[in-house]
Structures are given as C-alpha cells and as structure tokens.
Scaffold this motif. Structure first.
Motif, short mmCIF file in Angstrom:
data_model
loop_
_atom_site.label_atom_id
_atom_site.label_comp_id
_atom_site.label_asym_id
_atom_site.label_seq_id
_atom_site.Cartn_x
_atom_site.Cartn_y
_atom_site.Cartn_z
N PHE A 221 0.85 -1.19 0.00
CA PHE A 221 0.00 0.00 0.00
C PHE A 221 0.88 1.25 0.00
CE2 PHE A 221 -2.97 -3.11 1.54
CZ PHE A 221 -4.22 -2.66 1.14
N ASN A 222 0.58 2.19 -0.88
CA ASN A 222 1.21 3.50 -0.79
C ASN A 222 0.62 4.25 0.40
OD1 ASN A 222 2.76 3.09 -3.09
ND2 ASN A 222 1.33 4.15 -4.44
N VAL A 223 1.47 4.79 1.23
CA VAL A 223 1.05 5.63 2.35
C VAL A 223 1.53 7.04 2.01
CG1 VAL A 223 1.37 6.12 4.80
CG2 VAL A 223 1.03 3.77 4.02
N CYS A 224 0.61 7.87 1.54
CA CYS A 224 1.01 9.14 0.94
C CYS A 224 -0.16 10.12 0.98
CB CYS A 224 1.44 8.91 -0.51
SG CYS A 224 0.14 8.20 -1.56
N SER A 225 0.08 11.33 0.51
CA SER A 225 -0.99 12.32 0.42
C SER A 225 -1.73 12.23 -0.90
CB SER A 225 -0.42 13.74 0.58
OG SER A 225 0.41 14.07 -0.53
N GLY A 226 -1.05 11.68 -1.91
CA GLY A 226 -1.64 11.62 -3.24
C GLY A 226 -1.50 12.92 -4.01
N ASN A 227 -0.69 13.85 -3.47
CA ASN A 227 -0.45 15.14 -4.13
C ASN A 227 1.05 15.39 -4.22
OD1 ASN A 227 -3.29 16.09 -4.29
ND2 ASN A 227 -3.14 16.07 -2.06
N SER A 228 1.52 15.73 -5.40
CA SER A 228 2.93 16.02 -5.60
C SER A 228 3.14 17.53 -5.59
CB SER A 228 3.40 15.43 -6.93
OG SER A 228 4.80 15.52 -7.06
N THR A 229 4.03 18.01 -4.71
CA THR A 229 4.23 19.44 -4.51
C THR A 229 5.60 19.87 -5.04
OG1 THR A 229 2.86 19.40 -2.52
CG2 THR A 229 4.33 21.29 -2.79
N SER A 230 5.62 20.98 -5.74
CA SER A 230 6.87 21.52 -6.28
C SER A 230 7.74 22.07 -5.16
CB SER A 230 6.55 22.64 -7.28
OG SER A 230 7.69 23.43 -7.54
N LEU A 231 9.02 21.69 -5.15
CA LEU A 231 9.94 22.23 -4.15
C LEU A 231 10.16 23.72 -4.37
CD1 LEU A 231 12.66 19.43 -3.80
CD2 LEU A 231 10.45 19.67 -2.65
N GLU A 232 10.12 24.14 -5.61
CA GLU A 232 10.27 25.57 -5.90
C GLU A 232 9.10 26.38 -5.33
OE1 GLU A 232 12.24 26.42 -10.00
OE2 GLU A 232 11.25 24.47 -10.19
N SER A 233 7.90 25.80 -5.32
CA SER A 233 6.76 26.51 -4.76
C SER A 233 6.91 26.66 -3.25
CB SER A 233 5.45 25.79 -5.09
OG SER A 233 5.33 24.58 -4.36
N LEU A 234 7.49 25.65 -2.58
CA LEU A 234 7.75 25.77 -1.15
C LEU A 234 8.77 26.86 -0.87
CD1 LEU A 234 7.89 22.02 0.00
CD2 LEU A 234 5.95 23.59 0.09
N MET A 235 9.81 26.92 -1.70
CA MET A 235 10.82 27.95 -1.53
C MET A 235 10.23 29.34 -1.76
SD MET A 235 13.64 26.59 -0.57
CE MET A 235 12.44 25.70 0.43
N ASN A 269 -7.39 4.44 -0.54
CA ASN A 269 -8.72 5.03 -0.44
C ASN A 269 -9.82 4.01 -0.71
OD1 ASN A 269 -7.63 7.51 0.17
ND2 ASN A 269 -7.85 8.34 -1.89
N SER A 270 -9.58 3.10 -1.64
CA SER A 270 -10.60 2.10 -1.99
C SER A 270 -10.81 1.10 -0.86
CB SER A 270 -10.23 1.38 -3.28
OG SER A 270 -9.09 0.54 -3.08
N HIS A 271 -9.78 0.87 -0.05
CA HIS A 271 -9.88 -0.08 1.05
C HIS A 271 -10.35 0.57 2.36
CE1 HIS A 271 -7.54 -2.60 -1.67
NE2 HIS A 271 -7.74 -3.62 -0.86
#
Length: 295
Positions: A221-235, A269-271
C-alpha cells in the motif's frame, strides 16, 4: 489487539506510537534508546532471544526501523548496504520465529518507484535508481520470500516523504527547513528544476499505518498524500516572508537523483475510504506565521 513497534523512538515510530495512544491500542516498543517505560531498550543490530520472546506476546509487529539514511550510501555504499541487509535478515528471522499474526513493514514510496512520469500505483514495477531505494526494495523482497510459507499476514507500507515530527527536526526537507528558520540559520538547498515530492504529515502517515495494521489487508500500500508538490513553490512561500535566509541552487540531475516523486493513494482510499491529509504548503505557511509572531 496488541502491537509492538520496532524503532519506536525514531522519526516514524514516534508518530505511530502517538497514534496508537490516541486509539487506546495496547502497545510496546523496541529501540536502542528511549525514556518511555513502554519501550524496551534493545538494539536490533543482531539476533536477540529476548526480542523474540517479546514479539511472541503481540498480535502485530510494525517495523519502523530506519537506521540508514540516503546520505549513508553516498558516504560508504558498501558498508550501508551490508548493514541494511544484516538488519532485515535479523528482523525477518525474528518475525518468522515469533509467529506473529500480523506484520507491517515500512518501506520507501519516495524511492522504490524511481522517477515518476505519472502517479505511481502499487501495481507498477519498482524501479529504484539510488542505492538507498534499491535496499528498500530488497528489504521488501526478503520479507515476501521469508514469510511466503508463514501464517503471518504481511503488509508493506510504502511511505512517501514524511514531515511534521516536532521532536525530530533534522529529518527531511520540510522539517530541516522549518528548524533552520526557527534557529535563524540560513537555509541553502540544492535540487533540480521541476523537482516535486509527495509529502505526508507524520500524523497522517501514522493514522494510515495503524489503519493498515488493524485491518485484514495484506500486500503493498502506498502511504502518501496523493499530491505532488513543487519544491520551488515551497521555496517561494518562504522567500516571501524570509527573503534573506533562503538560497536556492539548481543542480544537474545525477544518476541517483529523483526529480519527480508522485504517488497514487487510490488503493488505500478504496480499502479504507477517502483519506484527507494535511496540505504541506498550508502547514509551511502556518509554521512561518508562528515564527514571525515570536519575533
């Protein structure tokens, strides 16, 4: 149900133990050091009959041991690989011989899939490009092989990039960044243009792992947020409030650098139903506001 957490004092283990407390689940831990009386101070570097006897008293074991970091492989890859193989050999033998009903192993969703051109799902081939990622994949294969004739139900939790453990601020991109800002220390980061990561808050990670541990589901099982965030946007968020303490350097991609880490949480999510997780950008904004308020 009773659960034993291996690596209970570590970055991930602390979060899992807090979640177990919140749910009122009986637990104990094993780690080399701790001030918590529920955690047995025993090293897992070698086989120990005492550990075997402890594990026999539990319904489920969660392996959150994380003694190796990616930087260990850059410093001395041979030594790191040897230590990692020795550790998983010890843990797998203990699990098999203890005959626990349930075993949840925390792996690395941030590295085992390699470069992600789309959200990686559990049915995708593992394609790690770093030696750290290769070791995490090898650990999975060792456990699957060792437990294939066992009655123990095995689940593998591929955790993305956790953050938010206020007790361990030297782990991971987000926590190191926040800790540097709190200490008024300049933060210099190096990553490739277009770099993205799936970040998951430590509390959300722990909740998903405990959901898995208390279920009857085996497999990956992937344990994650399901959202990929740009490191540049965090900076960019940080630069708006602390323009003088951030320095970003773009680097060329090496053979072991993952530019985009993007995971699907559809299977989880399905489980277990749709999971709502903390947004890393909102978390960072709240942390920055708290730092400014203390000035």
């Amino acid at each position: 149900m009773s659960i034993c957490v291996l690596g209970a004092s570590g970055f991930l283990g602390q979060g899992i133990c807090r979640e177990l407390d919140l749910r009122g689940i009986d637990w104990a831990g094993i780690d080399r050091s701790s001030n918590d009386k529920r955690i047995h101070k025993i090293s897992l570097d070698s086989y120990d009959d005492q550990v075997l006897e402890i594990l026999k008293g539990f319904d489920c074991v969660i392996n959150a041991v994380g003694s190796l970091k990616p930087r260990d492989f850059r410093v001395n890859p041979d030594a790191a690989l040897a230590l990692g193989m020795a550790n998983i050999d010890v843990i797998s033998r203990l699990v098999v011989e203890s005959e626990v009903s349930r075993f949840v192993h925390l792996s690395s969703g941030g590295t085992v899939y390699g470069e992600c051109k789309r959200p990686a799902s559990e049915s995708d081939y593992a394609s790690p490009i770093s030696w750290y990622g290769r070791l995490k994949w090898i650990e999975e294969m060792v456990l699957i092989d060792r437990l294939k004739t066992s009655s123990t139900l095995l689940s593998i939790a591929r955790v993305s990039n956790p953050y938010g453990n206020e007790h361990t601020l030297s782990h991971g991109f987000v926590d190191v960044l926040v800790n540097k800002l709190k200490a008024k220390i300049p933060f210099e980061c190096f990553f490739s243009s277009g770099a993205k990561r799936d970040f998951i808050h430590i509390n959300d990670m722990a909740a998903q792992v405990v959901d898995l541990a208390t279920s009857e589901y085996g497999g990956v099982f992937n344990v994650c947020s399901g959202n990929s965030t740009s490191l540049e946007s965090l900076m960019s968020i940080v630069e708006k409030q602390f323009p003088d303490v951030i320095k970003f350097n773009e680097i060329e991609v090496s053979q072991e650098d993952i530019v985009v880490n993007d995971l699907s949480n559809s299977k989880f999510n399905s489980h277990f139903g749709k999971v709502v997780t903390v947004d890393v950008e909102q978390y960072l904004i709240e942390q920055l506001n708290a730092i400014k308020d203390k000035k």
